[in-house]
Design a protein around this motif. Structure first.
Motif, PDB file in Angstrom:
ATOM      1  N   PRO A  22       7.007 -11.402  -2.770  1.00 32.08           N
ATOM      2  CA  PRO A  22       6.724 -12.289  -3.896  1.00 32.08           C
ATOM      3  C   PRO A  22       7.365 -11.758  -5.176  1.00 32.08           C
ATOM      4  N   THR A  23       7.385 -12.577  -6.203  1.00 32.21           N
ATOM      5  CA  THR A  23       8.036 -12.158  -7.442  1.00 32.21           C
ATOM      6  C   THR A  23       7.029 -11.712  -8.491  1.00 32.21           C
ATOM      7  N   ALA A  24       5.753 -11.696  -8.124  1.00 29.08           N
ATOM      8  CA  ALA A  24       4.729 -11.132  -9.021  1.00 29.08           C
ATOM      9  C   ALA A  24       3.747 -10.346  -8.164  1.00 29.08           C
ATOM     10  N   ILE A  25       3.637  -9.055  -8.442  1.00 30.53           N
ATOM     11  CA  ILE A  25       2.734  -8.194  -7.656  1.00 30.53           C
ATOM     12  C   ILE A  25       2.009  -7.251  -8.609  1.00 30.53           C
ATOM     13  N   LYS A  26       1.095  -6.465  -8.022  1.00 27.33           N
ATOM     14  CA  LYS A  26       0.452  -5.378  -8.761  1.00 27.33           C
ATOM     15  C   LYS A  26       1.013  -4.059  -8.230  1.00 27.33           C
ATOM     16  N   VAL A  27       0.887  -3.011  -9.009  1.00 21.67           N
ATOM     17  CA  VAL A  27       1.331  -1.683  -8.573  1.00 21.67           C
ATOM     18  C   VAL A  27       0.738  -1.397  -7.196  1.00 21.67           C
ATOM     19  N   GLY A  28       1.559  -0.943  -6.266  1.00 18.00           N
ATOM     20  CA  GLY A  28       1.085  -0.598  -4.924  1.00 18.00           C
ATOM     21  C   GLY A  28       1.297  -1.699  -3.913  1.00 18.00           C
ATOM     22  N   GLU A  29       1.548  -2.924  -4.376  1.00 16.02           N
ATOM     23  CA  GLU A  29       1.706  -4.041  -3.438  1.00 16.02           C
ATOM     24  C   GLU A  29       3.168  -4.185  -3.000  1.00 16.02           C
ATOM     25  N   PRO A  30       3.384  -4.805  -1.827  1.00 16.33           N
ATOM     26  CA  PRO A  30       4.753  -4.883  -1.301  1.00 16.33           C
ATOM     27  C   PRO A  30       5.580  -6.064  -1.802  1.00 16.33           C
TER      28      PRO A  30
ATOM     29  N   ARG B 247       7.321  -1.003  -2.306  1.00 17.97           N
ATOM     30  CA  ARG B 247       6.061  -1.196  -3.020  1.00 17.97           C
ATOM     31  C   ARG B 247       6.246  -0.883  -4.497  1.00 17.97           C
ATOM     32  N   GLY B 248       5.603  -1.704  -5.323  1.00 18.78           N
ATOM     33  CA  GLY B 248       5.698  -1.552  -6.780  1.00 18.78           C
ATOM     34  C   GLY B 248       5.122  -0.213  -7.209  1.00 18.78           C
ATOM     35  N   ARG B 249       5.861   0.520  -8.030  1.00 22.08           N
ATOM     36  CA  ARG B 249       5.423   1.850  -8.442  1.00 22.08           C
ATOM     37  C   ARG B 249       5.109   1.885  -9.943  1.00 22.08           C
ATOM     38  N   ASP B 250       6.007   1.301 -10.726  1.00 22.80           N
ATOM     39  CA  ASP B 250       5.810   1.279 -12.188  1.00 22.80           C
ATOM     40  C   ASP B 250       5.648  -0.159 -12.662  1.00 22.80           C
ATOM     41  N   PRO B 251       4.663  -0.407 -13.551  1.00 23.36           N
ATOM     42  CA  PRO B 251       4.507  -1.769 -14.092  1.00 23.36           C
ATOM     43  C   PRO B 251       5.719  -2.145 -14.945  1.00 23.36           C
ATOM     44  N   GLY B 252       6.076  -3.431 -14.922  1.00 20.60           N
ATOM     45  CA  GLY B 252       7.205  -3.897 -15.736  1.00 20.60           C
ATOM     46  C   GLY B 252       7.802  -5.134 -15.107  1.00 20.60           C
TER      47      GLY B 252
ATOM     48  N   SER C 279      -2.201  -1.784 -12.035  1.00 17.92           N
ATOM     49  CA  SER C 279      -3.321  -1.895 -11.107  1.00 17.92           C
ATOM     50  C   SER C 279      -4.401  -0.906 -11.538  1.00 17.92           C
ATOM     51  N   ALA C 280      -5.642  -1.167 -11.130  1.00 17.53           N
ATOM     52  CA  ALA C 280      -6.740  -0.265 -11.512  1.00 17.53           C
ATOM     53  C   ALA C 280      -6.552   1.100 -10.872  1.00 17.53           C
TER      54      ALA C 280
END
Ligand SMILES: [Cu+2]
Length: 416
Positions: A50-58, A123-128, A156-157
């Motif tokens: 997907p094009t919008a995720i939270k940190v840690g998601e694939p 997996r998302g590591r840094d927000p941005g 992410s929390a």
């Protein structure tokens, strides 16, 4: 006086550069020469979701890259390559990669004319907000990139974690594993180096009296001026001793703490050929022109259908761009929207088996200019790409097209 002007000028330049800098968002993809994009590889069917995720998601990147038969003779032939996500720094962590259905932890052995279907999960590591492309890094050439998509990674929390299970059964979090040891151990080595450097530069005259010390031959302690004393030798022996002790402590620590070790693994293989090697469609003749004022590429094609089913021309794929002869939905399915455009085929009728058909492609797109796809001022005005045909049963045939391009109209700024 001249010095002062220089200082003022460079300060002004510094302010100008640092204050007015717009946000950089591309990867220098347009900077590559057109031949380096067009004649080397073609990316198609790329999907990033997907094009919008939270940190840690694939996020999964799928797609196909073909190393074209038109690979330029001015480059080293492609042999070793690495299919990779191209992102701005380590803001994602790659966790899985497959090429032609086989898990691919590292580089692959490649060849001209071969097609590679890839799937990468990261997996998302840094927000941005990150621009994500697939790319293929080819040894001796560099990284050639496919179409990209923006991916927004929200915080992410929980902090980013990357748990892996070792062969011993132990689970470690790669995000921090061994991190503090590596930091402190490197720091200890850094301290020894700093002591050595400060010792010879601060209290000593080695640097402050450079005019004198450079006159003294190498390996001369210059005892008459007290440059290097026996005491200095003693302290340098101490530093060398500490360095050797550190190495010995390191080896013993490693052997005791990690009795089971494996050398770093290199998994390098030639992916299976999964695409058909025979082509029903055959390009007999191709002529192309480019109108720089309207960004219009026209290609006159003579195609022979050597197959048993009628063939319709659906797409022309060039570097990271795909041009579609079809509806808006078919365009949306072809890849990241920014890199997809419409194409007109005239006449838009299938070429019957055994027949030779003449068609004209017309593509008007700002991508030619934005992504610098057309060689207009090069010693070789040549482009290449893939023609994608389908038959009524949905079988596909992708054939490589190479054509010499004649520029017809130039933008006014290029005129003398
Ligand atoms: Cu980009």
């Amino acid at each position: 006086m001249r010095m002062r002007i220089l200082v003022v000028l460079s300060a002004a330049l510094f302010l100008f550069v640092t204050s007015g800098a717009p946000r950089a968002f591309a990867h220098g993809e347009a900077a590559d020469e057109p031949f380096l994009k067009d004649l080397t590889v073609a990316f198609y069917d790329v999907h990033i979701s997907p094009t919008a995720i939270k940190v840690g998601e694939p996020v999964t990147i799928t797609g196909t890259v073909k190393i074209l038969e038109t690979w330029p003779y001015t480059l080293d032939p492609p042999q070793t390559a690495y299919i990779t996500p191209v992102v701005p720094g380590p803001v994602f962590a790659l966790v899985d990669r497959e090429v032609n259905g086989t898990p691919t932890p590292g580089s692959i052995l490649v060849d001209k004319g071969q097609t590679y279907h890839f799937k990468m999960v990261m997996r998302g590591r840094d927000p941005g907000n990150w621009h994500v492309h697939p790319g293929i890094a080819i040894q001796g050439t560099g990284t050639l990139i496919g179409p990209g998509e923006w991916v927004r990674v929200a915080p992410s929390a929980e902090p980013f974690k990357m748990d892996v299970t070792l062969l011993t059964g132990q689970t470690v979090n790669l995000e921090h594993y061994g991190g503090s040891f590596v930091w402190w151990w490197s720091f200890a080595g850094f301290v020894i180096g700093m002591v050595w450097m400060v010792y010879w530069t601060v209290p000593k005259r080695t640097v402050t009296r450079l005019a004198v010390t450079t006159q003294i031959p190498v390996n001369d302690d210059a005892p008459d001026i007290g440059l290097i004393t026996p005491r200095d030798h003693m302290w340098m022996d101490v530093l060398a001793g500490v360095t050797i002790a550190m190495l010995i402590v390191g080896w013993v620590y490693m052997a005791v703490k990690f009795p089971v070790r494996l050398p770093q693994q290199t998994v390098r293989f030639t992916p299976d050929v999964v695409d058909p090697t025979t082509h029903p469609a055959q390009v007999i003749k191709a002529n192309s022109t480019f109108d720089d004022r309207t960004d219009t590429l026209s290609i006159d094609l003579t195609i022979k259908n050597n197959g048993t089913t009628p063939l319709s021309l659906k797409q022309y794929i060039m570097a990271m761009a795909t041009f579609v002869n079809g509806s808006k939905e078919e365009q949306a399915k072809a890849g990241p929207a920014h890199y997809v455009g419409p194409m007109q085929v005239e006449p838009d009728t299938p070429i019957q088996p055994g027949e030779i058909g003449k068609v004209q492609l017309k593509i008007s797109s700002p991508l030619f200019d934005e992504e610098r796809l057309i060689p207009l001022h090069d010693p070789q005005e040549r482009i290449a790409g893939l023609l994608r045909f389908t038959d009524p049963q949905g079988h596909e045939d992708l054939v490589t097209l190479r054509t010499d391009l004649v520029p017809t109209e130039f933008r006014p700024q290029y005129l003398p």
